[in-house]
Write an enzyme that holds these catalytic residues in place. Sequence first.
Site, PDB file in Angstrom:
ATOM      1  N   ASP A 154      -5.846  -0.530  -1.571  1.00 11.47           N
ATOM      2  CA  ASP A 154      -6.716  -1.355  -2.426  1.00 11.47           C
ATOM      3  C   ASP A 154      -7.958  -1.833  -1.707  1.00 11.47           C
ATOM      4  OD1 ASP A 154      -5.282  -3.283  -0.737  1.00 11.47           O
ATOM      5  OD2 ASP A 154      -6.156  -4.796  -2.046  1.00 11.47           O
ATOM      6  N   ASP A 182      -4.421   1.391  11.044  1.00  8.91           N
ATOM      7  CA  ASP A 182      -5.819   1.146  11.382  1.00  8.91           C
ATOM      8  C   ASP A 182      -5.873   0.728  12.862  1.00  8.91           C
ATOM      9  OD1 ASP A 182      -8.477   0.378  11.375  1.00  8.91           O
ATOM     10  OD2 ASP A 182      -8.292  -1.136   9.835  1.00  8.91           O
ATOM     11  N   GLY A 201       0.760  -1.242   0.000  1.00  9.04           N
ATOM     12  CA  GLY A 201       0.000   0.000   0.000  1.00  9.04           C
ATOM     13  C   GLY A 201       0.791   1.293   0.000  1.00  9.04           C
ATOM     14  N   GLU A 230       4.245   4.057   6.148  1.00  8.10           N
ATOM     15  CA  GLU A 230       3.025   3.242   6.027  1.00  8.10           C
ATOM     16  C   GLU A 230       1.949   4.017   5.268  1.00  8.10           C
ATOM     17  OE1 GLU A 230       1.510   0.638   6.013  1.00  8.10           O
ATOM     18  OE2 GLU A 230       1.673  -0.620   7.781  1.00  8.10           O
ATOM     19  N   ASP A 231       1.081   3.302   4.598  1.00  2.78           N
ATOM     20  CA  ASP A 231      -0.057   3.953   3.948  1.00  2.78           C
ATOM     21  C   ASP A 231      -1.124   4.298   4.987  1.00  2.78           C
ATOM     22  OD1 ASP A 231      -0.549   1.271   4.436  1.00  2.78           O
ATOM     23  OD2 ASP A 231      -1.586   0.884   2.550  1.00  2.78           O
ATOM     24  N   LYS A 267      -2.131  -3.060  14.683  1.00  3.89           N
ATOM     25  CA  LYS A 267      -1.615  -4.409  14.942  1.00  3.89           C
ATOM     26  C   LYS A 267      -0.381  -4.753  14.099  1.00  3.89           C
ATOM     27  CE  LYS A 267      -3.187  -9.121  15.546  1.00  3.89           C
ATOM     28  NZ  LYS A 267      -4.329 -10.030  15.518  1.00  3.89           N
ATOM     29  N   THR A 268      -0.431  -4.390  12.818  1.00  6.89           N
ATOM     30  CA  THR A 268       0.674  -4.733  11.916  1.00  6.89           C
ATOM     31  C   THR A 268       1.997  -4.171  12.439  1.00  6.89           C
ATOM     32  OG1 THR A 268      -0.884  -4.633  10.082  1.00  6.89           O
ATOM     33  CG2 THR A 268       1.446  -4.609   9.512  1.00  6.89           C
ATOM     34  N   ARG A 320      -5.619   0.707  -6.403  1.00  4.62           N
ATOM     35  CA  ARG A 320      -4.340   1.290  -5.988  1.00  4.62           C
ATOM     36  C   ARG A 320      -3.882   2.420  -6.905  1.00  4.62           C
ATOM     37  NH1 ARG A 320      -2.258  -2.126  -2.084  1.00  4.62           N
ATOM     38  NH2 ARG A 320      -2.593  -4.360  -2.363  1.00  4.62           N
TER      39      ARG A 320
HETATM   40  P1  IMP Z   1      -3.612  -2.424  11.085  1.00  4.16           P
HETATM   41  O1  IMP Z   1      -2.671  -3.563  11.317  1.00  4.16           O
HETATM   42  O2  IMP Z   1      -4.991  -2.720  11.625  1.00  4.16           O
HETATM   43  O3  IMP Z   1      -3.089  -1.088  11.572  1.00  4.16           O
HETATM   44  O4  IMP Z   1      -3.865  -2.320   9.509  1.00  4.16           O
HETATM   45  C1  IMP Z   1      -2.892  -1.930   8.649  1.00  4.16           C
HETATM   46  C2  IMP Z   1      -3.137  -2.469   7.253  1.00  4.16           C
HETATM   47  O5  IMP Z   1      -4.512  -2.795   6.992  1.00  4.16           O
HETATM   48  C3  IMP Z   1      -2.780  -1.423   6.235  1.00  4.16           C
HETATM   49  O6  IMP Z   1      -1.404  -1.446   5.908  1.00  4.16           O
HETATM   50  C4  IMP Z   1      -3.679  -1.765   5.074  1.00  4.16           C
HETATM   51  O7  IMP Z   1      -3.050  -2.720   4.252  1.00  4.16           O
HETATM   52  C5  IMP Z   1      -4.905  -2.379   5.693  1.00  4.16           C
HETATM   53  N1  IMP Z   1      -6.008  -1.403   5.805  1.00  4.16           N
HETATM   54  C6  IMP Z   1      -6.548  -0.906   6.935  1.00  4.16           C
HETATM   55  N2  IMP Z   1      -7.567  -0.067   6.686  1.00  4.16           N
HETATM   56  C7  IMP Z   1      -7.676  -0.009   5.334  1.00  4.16           C
HETATM   57  C8  IMP Z   1      -8.552   0.738   4.444  1.00  4.16           C
HETATM   58  O8  IMP Z   1      -9.447   1.516   4.839  1.00  4.16           O
HETATM   59  N3  IMP Z   1      -8.346   0.535   3.103  1.00  4.16           N
HETATM   60  C9  IMP Z   1      -7.397  -0.306   2.618  1.00  4.16           C
HETATM   61  N4  IMP Z   1      -6.557  -1.002   3.411  1.00  4.16           N
HETATM   62  C10 IMP Z   1      -6.696  -0.853   4.762  1.00  4.16           C
END
Ligand code: IMP
Length: 177
Positions: free
Chosen positions: A162, A106, A48, A102-103, A109-110, A168
């Site tokens: 995406d 959310d 992303g 990072e894009d 967790k990642t 994308r």
């Molecule tokens: P986290 O681990 O919950 O912070 O999520 C991070 C990853 O979830 C991002 O790098 C994205 O790949 C994906 N993600 C979270 N929200 C969205 C969204 O609204 N659109 C697209 N991808 C998302």
Amino acid sequence: MGLIKVHDKTFEIYLSEDTIQKRVQELAAAINTDYAGKRPMFIAILNGSFMFASDLFKHLTIEAELCFIKLASYKGLKSSGNVVTSIGLEDDIFNKEIVIVEDIVDTGKTLHNFLPKLEHQQPKSLRIATLLHKSEATEFPLKLDYIGFDIPNKFVVGYGLDYDGLGRNLKEIYQLV
Ligand code: IMP
């Protein structure tokens, strides 16, 4: 007006190309100031962040390195959570000034799972730059040093992000209707 369809879902325009580009330039300016005289290494997380990383990098005037990595999450056998594996971080980050790109953050967790792997390699400093932050969705609090836009907890697509593989290439960011 400003509606698009990706797969079966309809999205409406949320951030224009101009708005994104102006904010990316502001973030780059802040980084140029903060890292003046240093030589940071940017670690951009695929897939992303490729567009954000590219635009951000174009506006850096400091000396800087860039590498891309891919994080793969696997569902564990137990319900206790995911294992995150890094692919592609071949560079030695010991004693380096690291900026993760990072894009979107959310739940957090990642990065929460990935940061200890980087910290283990003892970088000199470690900061995070994210274009988007869904602060309402936070489950794993992180210190985010550079945030482009704090956005509501709604699914977005475009500018590298995406929906099921598509969207994308869009220059703008769209929000699920
Ligand atoms: P986290 O681990 O919950 O912070 O999520 C991070 C990853 O979830 C991002 O790098 C994205 O790949 C994906 N993600 C979270 N929200 C969205 C969204 O609204 N659109 C697209 N991808 C998302």
